[in-house]
Design a protein around this motif. Sequence first.
Motif, PDB file in Angstrom:
ATOM      1  N   UNK A  44       0.629  -1.176  -0.193  1.00 14.34           N
ATOM      2  CA  UNK A  44       0.037   0.218  -0.074  1.00 14.34           C
ATOM      3  C   UNK A  44       0.892   1.231   0.210  1.00 14.34           C
ATOM      4  N   UNK A  58       0.359   2.793  -3.511  1.00 15.54           N
ATOM      5  CA  UNK A  58      -0.565   3.746  -3.595  1.00 15.54           C
ATOM      6  C   UNK A  58      -0.079   5.251  -3.090  1.00 15.54           C
ATOM      7  N   UNK A  59       0.539   5.113  -2.115  1.00 16.60           N
ATOM      8  CA  UNK A  59       0.951   6.347  -1.471  1.00 16.60           C
ATOM      9  C   UNK A  59       2.104   7.001  -2.184  1.00 16.60           C
ATOM     10  N   UNK A  64       3.571   5.594  -5.319  1.00 17.34           N
ATOM     11  CA  UNK A  64       3.843   5.659  -6.894  1.00 17.34           C
ATOM     12  C   UNK A  64       2.753   6.258  -7.640  1.00 17.34           C
ATOM     13  N   UNK A  65       1.546   6.264  -7.107  1.00 15.68           N
ATOM     14  CA  UNK A  65       0.494   6.857  -7.796  1.00 15.68           C
ATOM     15  C   UNK A  65       0.923   8.376  -7.964  1.00 15.68           C
ATOM     16  N   UNK A  66       1.546   8.894  -6.970  1.00 18.90           N
ATOM     17  CA  UNK A  66       1.923  10.301  -7.047  1.00 18.90           C
ATOM     18  C   UNK A  66       3.275  10.535  -8.004  1.00 18.90           C
ATOM     19  N   UNK A  67       3.924   9.455  -8.480  1.00 26.80           N
ATOM     20  CA  UNK A  67       4.911   9.654  -9.397  1.00 26.80           C
ATOM     21  C   UNK A  67       6.119   9.339  -8.788  1.00 26.80           C
ATOM     22  N   UNK A 102       6.937  12.662  -5.086  1.00 27.97           N
ATOM     23  CA  UNK A 102       5.733  13.123  -5.425  1.00 27.97           C
ATOM     24  C   UNK A 102       4.666  13.013  -4.359  1.00 27.97           C
ATOM     25  N   UNK A 103       4.932  12.072  -3.421  1.00 28.01           N
ATOM     26  CA  UNK A 103       3.835  11.758  -2.500  1.00 28.01           C
ATOM     27  C   UNK A 103       3.717  13.160  -1.518  1.00 28.01           C
ATOM     28  N   UNK A 104       2.555  13.136  -0.965  1.00 33.63           N
ATOM     29  CA  UNK A 104       2.333  14.207   0.026  1.00 33.63           C
ATOM     30  C   UNK A 104       2.209  13.468   1.522  1.00 33.63           C
ATOM     31  N   UNK A 105       2.105  12.390   1.374  1.00 32.47           N
ATOM     32  CA  UNK A 105       2.160  11.803   2.546  1.00 32.47           C
ATOM     33  C   UNK A 105       2.958  10.497   3.055  1.00 32.47           C
ATOM     34  N   UNK A 161       1.398   6.175   6.264  1.00 34.25           N
ATOM     35  CA  UNK A 161      -0.017   5.865   5.690  1.00 34.25           C
ATOM     36  C   UNK A 161      -0.176   4.232   5.534  1.00 34.25           C
ATOM     37  N   UNK A 174      -3.188   2.389   7.430  1.00 31.73           N
ATOM     38  CA  UNK A 174      -3.999   1.593   6.592  1.00 31.73           C
ATOM     39  C   UNK A 174      -4.204   0.159   7.215  1.00 31.73           C
TER      40      UNK A 174
END
Lengths: 443, 196, 365, 284, 184, 206
Positions: free
Chosen positions: C105, C109-110, C112-115, C119-122, C127, C131
């Motif tokens: 997760x 999700x935290x 790579x979906x933000x690059x 890129x991640x903000x969290x 996280x 989760x």
Amino acid sequence: MKGLKTFKMGGVHPPGKKYLSENKPIKNAVISNLSVVALSQQLGSPSECIVKPGDEVREGMLIGKSTGFISANIHSPVPGTVKEISDIYLANGMTSRAVVIEMEGEFDRLGKEESKTSWDNLSSKELIEIIDSSGIVGLGGATFPANVKFSLPKGKKAEYLVINGVECEPYLTADHHLMIEKSDQIIEGIKIIASIIKPEKLAIGIEANKPDAIEVMKEAALRADLSLDVVGLEVKYPQGDEKQLLKAITNREVPSGALPIEIGCVVSNVGTVHAIYEAVVLGKPLIERVVTVSGGAIKNPQNLKVRIGTPISSLIEECGGFTEKPVKVVVGGPMMGFTIYDLDTPVTKGTSGVLALTSKEVKGAAQTACISCGRCIAACPMGLNPTTLFKYIDHTDYDSAESIGLMDCKECGSCGYVCLARIPLVQGMRLGKGMLRAKKVKA
Amino acid sequence: MSYIGIIITFVFINNFILTQFLGLCPFIGVSKDVESAVGMGFAVTFVMAMASIASWIIYHYVLVPLDIVFLQTISFILVIAALVQLVELVIQKISPALYKALGIFLPLITTNCAVLGIALINVRNDYNALESFIAGIAAGLGFLLAILLMSTIRAKLDSEWIPKPFRGIPIAFVTGGLMALAFMAFDNALLNNLLG
Amino acid sequence: MSDNLNLLIESSPQIKQSGSTASVMWAVTICLLPAGIWGVWVFGIRVLGVLFASIIAAVIAEAAMAYLVKKNTIQDGSAVLTGLLIGFNMPPSVPYYIPVVASVFAIVIVKWTFGGLGGNFMNPALAGRVFVFFSWTGPMTKWTMPAVLTRIDAVTTASPLGAVKSGLLEYTGSADGPARFLSEAGYPHSVMDTGITSWLNSNFGFSLSDGYVDMFVGNIPGSIGEVSVLLLLLGSIYLFIRKIITWEIPVSYIAVFGLLIWIFGGTRFSDGSYFNGDVLFHLFTGGLFLGALYMATDMVTSPLTSKGMLIYGAGAGLLTFLIRIYGSFPEGVSLAIILMNIFVPMIDQYTKPKRFGIETKKVVK
Amino acid sequence: MVFIKIFYAFISVTLMGGILGIGLAIAARLLVVKKDERVNALEEILPGANCGACGFPGCSGYAEGIVNEDADINLCSPGGPAVLAKIAEIMGKEAVSSGEKIVAQVHCRGNRDTSVYTYNYKGIEDCNAMYSMFGGDKDCKYSCLARGSCIKVCPVDAISRDEKNRIWVNKNLCISCEKCVDVCPTGAMQMIPYSADAIVACNSLDKGGKVKKYCSVGCIGCKICEKKSPEGGFVVENFLATINYDMKGDRSGAMDSCPAKCIIAADTAELTIPEVEETQKVNE
Amino acid sequence: MKEVVKTGGKLAVICAVAAIALGVVNAVTEPKIAAARAARLEEALSELSVGLNIGQYVESDNQNGINGYYPLSDAGNVDAYIVDVTGAGYAGDLGLLTTISLEGEVLAAALMEDSETPGLGKEAENASYMKMYIGTGKDSVIPSSKSHLNPADADAITGASITFVGIGKALNEAADFVGQIGGM
Amino acid sequence: MLKEFTKGLIKENPVFIIVLGLCPALGVSTKVINSLGMGAGVIFVLLGSNIFVSLLKDFIPDKVRIPAYIVIIASFVTIVEMVMEAFIPALYDSLGVFVPLIVVNCIILGRAEAFANKNTIKASILDALGMGIGFTLALILIALIREVFGLGTITLFPIGSFSGVIEIPGLVDSPVRVFGLAAGALLVMGFLKALFTWIEDIRRVK
């Protein structure tokens, strides 16, 4: 040392490496057979070529005429014949027209006794004219035409004349040696400038890693009975930038987008001051300058007095060539200088150093993603946010970048130096500025 | 429940967007830049407060006395629709810039579940007039908080290289999901213990 | 001459400070290791499996994502660090699938979906932990008594904070603070603890009750990597020296949290008065130091400027205090930090450095 | 009882509706803000790509520009003649068609296999950034630098890189916004008619001999194309062949006989893109 | 002005038609809804009544969450009460009906209303969840803390301890309340 | 004509492509059965409102267009509400406040505004059916993912001896509960939307 002044915000401490050439007195370099004199050596518009292939030229003869308001005259560094006029790349990566001169015949000045002329009776206008016709530009690197700088805009008064002897770039020792060896000439040069702009106060800033220079300048000023405030400055890059220098010495901030005269200051580099001395007192145009040849890959680092137009390869040869294969050859200081790939690139008026760096000195690594460590923000002397600027530019959003101060960036390299992710921040700033300028031209 | 309790509940614990799924359309749609997000947030807050009061009056002075509570949905939505249209006209008149920024989303406040939601929830919770009003403002502020945070994060994300299929709306959802994950820290126990 | 040199053309500056993203990540990883080894020592060899499960899952997830976007990011060390931190935040007895899910997760999700990295903000590790905490609250709140305290095999128990929290729900006794409360409830202490405490009390005139030394050294139930405050502190010294972490976040975090605990932390006990909260107890338990030193300071998800960092740290301290004392979760560090992560872009917007030459009055005339 | 309830419902809701209706009608009249209906209509028909080719900030900006600032109506290149006709209809102006759709294409196919590179570049992957350093790392200063600035600015992702690090435009996706042409520092990106069958995939103005030294697929200005396809509109100027696309003659002779193989079918460029993706998938 | 009235009028007409239609539908469904509600309460009560006769609902003004009660009687004697009690859950109130004998034993309990988390506290809606409370109160405490439970049950409620404690506390209140009114 | 129907299923799917009606889509999609119930309600309301808006498009004055549509929609919603409460109270309870909130489901007003008031009754009916079914399918997809992972079950109608609940072995004992909560809903929606964008992109290039 206590009581050293400096600027408050940002700044970095790169390894100085000055010891490589610190104890080498200035030596006249061998004059190369072929001189390549570029026609855009100054900030502003290129000079106009007034010779053609086959023409004979003499040492110090005008070959490029100043065009427009911000431009400068260019003189032949050697006697000889003009071989061709071609397009070349300068060290900064830009193209320029250049006059190629094959050395031939007798030197007018070299090796001859120099006669001094008195300048006491000259008005500031006449002095500026001499400076203009001698093609003097700022030798600290910015190559801003000196005559323009000293022609104060109407209604502006120079309160301070600050001489920049900081030389904060690592490796470089050219100004350092100039101050030690030519202190009297520099003092006289300061007097000339002072008589032009008539400042209330005179100061010279020298970084604390050059204690001998501070001492020598103090003595020289005393000898010449000049009330010059010799200010010792903390060793911190970019102390030698005029905005940071003024902040340190006068505690005034040059407003964003403005020139120092806005806060009543004029800044001039020691090299420029010396050139002005030579132009006014000796009647010698700007055809040579001191260049530090250094770096881990140079066998015998030196400070050389070099004719403009000399190919860099010949300087390296004179310093004994390479001890090992350099990773890059840099023209200028390591923080703001440019890499070159063609060692036949000529020396120009702005060339303050030639460095051949080894991989150990460069500490290159692959670029990785920005992890927002914030070091670039802490390092930026202008209080900018380089990482955000770069991200905007990377996304071609130049307007947003401009709105957060892109144009205030002076490419000092502090951000790029500290960047953990090895992001080419300065290149990004340059690209952004270039694109904005292009857009404005288009609009 | 005390007024402070109502405020904490609706701003943090039962944040309309992050736990109740109310008002998601504008949350995703108008959070692209900070200024319009703030504008939208305040517009929604205002409408929610007004709607809470108006629906309370209608409910307690019309629907209950006449025993036609089954008409609450239709009468609430009528009032809200009228209210929103009024707000829209006023904004258009006094601040064309704001009107332009909020664009098509102003009419969408009508269909913003959050507004009708607060009216219905007020009734379900048996709030009095003042409580309803405060709940309306608090829920609006909760919306404002979420959309403001969302917009600042999205402004940052704009300058990151988000994988292509995720750019725009999907990454907004993922961001919202992670925000909701963090907001699970706020729960009723927190409220109960805090207020004794 | 120039043909065979193959010179590099690069923009200025031509020299760089040493250090890289990868070196930062590996330095943090290495500084965390002593605390991890302590975890293995006190909770048994199974813990090693948990740590490996989370690290390997994180690395595999990172490799898969990096492959998808055709980047090579494994060697930057961020995946290993994320995996390690997730492992650190797991209870010793956690089933292996939980750290694996948390790692996947976190990375997929935290991050790579933000690059990807940056890129991640969290904070991905936190996280991921939150989760799985909400998904499998049972296994995630089951703690193991350290071997030193039981002198036999691992025994399931409540963590000190958990015990205090659920104990207080029905508490009617007269203990004045959590440490005393636990002692009253028969919470065990090691021999070393009683020894050192009595030595401290007799030689320095303290009046510490038993247990603090255990908490400081790490002889308490808790997440694998969080228990040993001592080793976490030691590890962080190197990071401070290398300037990988700066003082702003840990200091403001711990100071605000400690202050609030001191003021309000005692009100849940019998005498209900202010200004007598047990600061040491709360500092040494519940992963506060792991969070404040290693996770809140994650560069990617913390503010850029030192003013911003102070606000961020203070906010995290406040939220940790609120969640821990009043919320339904005993520790609250991870939730507090990811909540503050959400606020970081906003903090950054309002804490920009002062720009040179802006808003300066003209001096001349 | 039931009927009383229905009656109450009837009365109350009707009253509410009536009052609100009248109130709104009055408010609408009092607070009316004039908005040109034509702006809305234009916004609807404009493509909505917000590419900025018209010089206005986005499509709605252009719509307002047309109505309020009397902007030219033929500025929307993505929309093409179809949109132009609709705008003309709304504005009651005559449509002056801007001619055939034009698309961008890269006029260079040099890469590591074919061309001489002078230095090792390290820095931003951006053509303009690189161009400011000695005009790029290729010896040829007119070539495509292949750092992908055009890919970055293309609003419709019509530009992609093939497996040999060459860049091509998919003409079916291209919306003629010319952003790539603006951003390209060397001028290798040029607009050609949509129907063009061939392009001269070279942009070098250097002399033939020099070109030969640094690039095996560069135009050397040999003029064979002029001879082989006299109807094809080939013109060699400044040592570079160009095509006058107004001439519709056969160009296959030139394509076949070009010694540097730099005259290529315009379609092959974009046709290679799916192929490239195929091969990539196989590799994966 | 005529335009305005016409506009309003048209909206009014639509509203009127809608209102009538709704009124008619309501007339049909309302009794059904009421019946369904009653049936559900009936069903719940009959399960809670443990075979006793359910008396009249008595409202209570007790402050501890007790809303009211039904006395349960066998052959005229009140043996137990079904108490309508509200507890505090994880997310909102817990509406409970619980049958408490005069000795304070929990005979039955049902969670009627809640807004707990699905999968966590929501599990308490299942009849099996209440098993751990049933039978307590007479000889043992009604569990309101994990320590009151045997380890197996304690594991079952991990993660939803707030719901568990909330229910436990409410049942305790109910038992206390029965203790107060029991003597009547 | 068939296009009016099919476009709502995938090409203009109200949830995944137009991104409307999110609140109920996420709010009720904890169980498949809830999605079915919500979908049925929405189809009914959408059908009714589309028919009436289309019928009355010339009667309704432009200035009170939105209130008029809303009254029509609200009436149908209230009917659904009352019928559902009367006949399937269990479903009504689990859908909670989201039943009355169908009124503000952007899809319904959106279709009234964007389609029904410009088109014939026949086209409007097809549009309503297509959009409604598309919405329902989207809800079922979300609910399926959330319920399988979040609860480890698939809840359908009880038919005969079949209780309506399918349990997924392995997951039912320790489900990933976050999927059932708000955070999970938003994350699932984000990934599904990304999936649809990705598919759309591939289609566009071809």
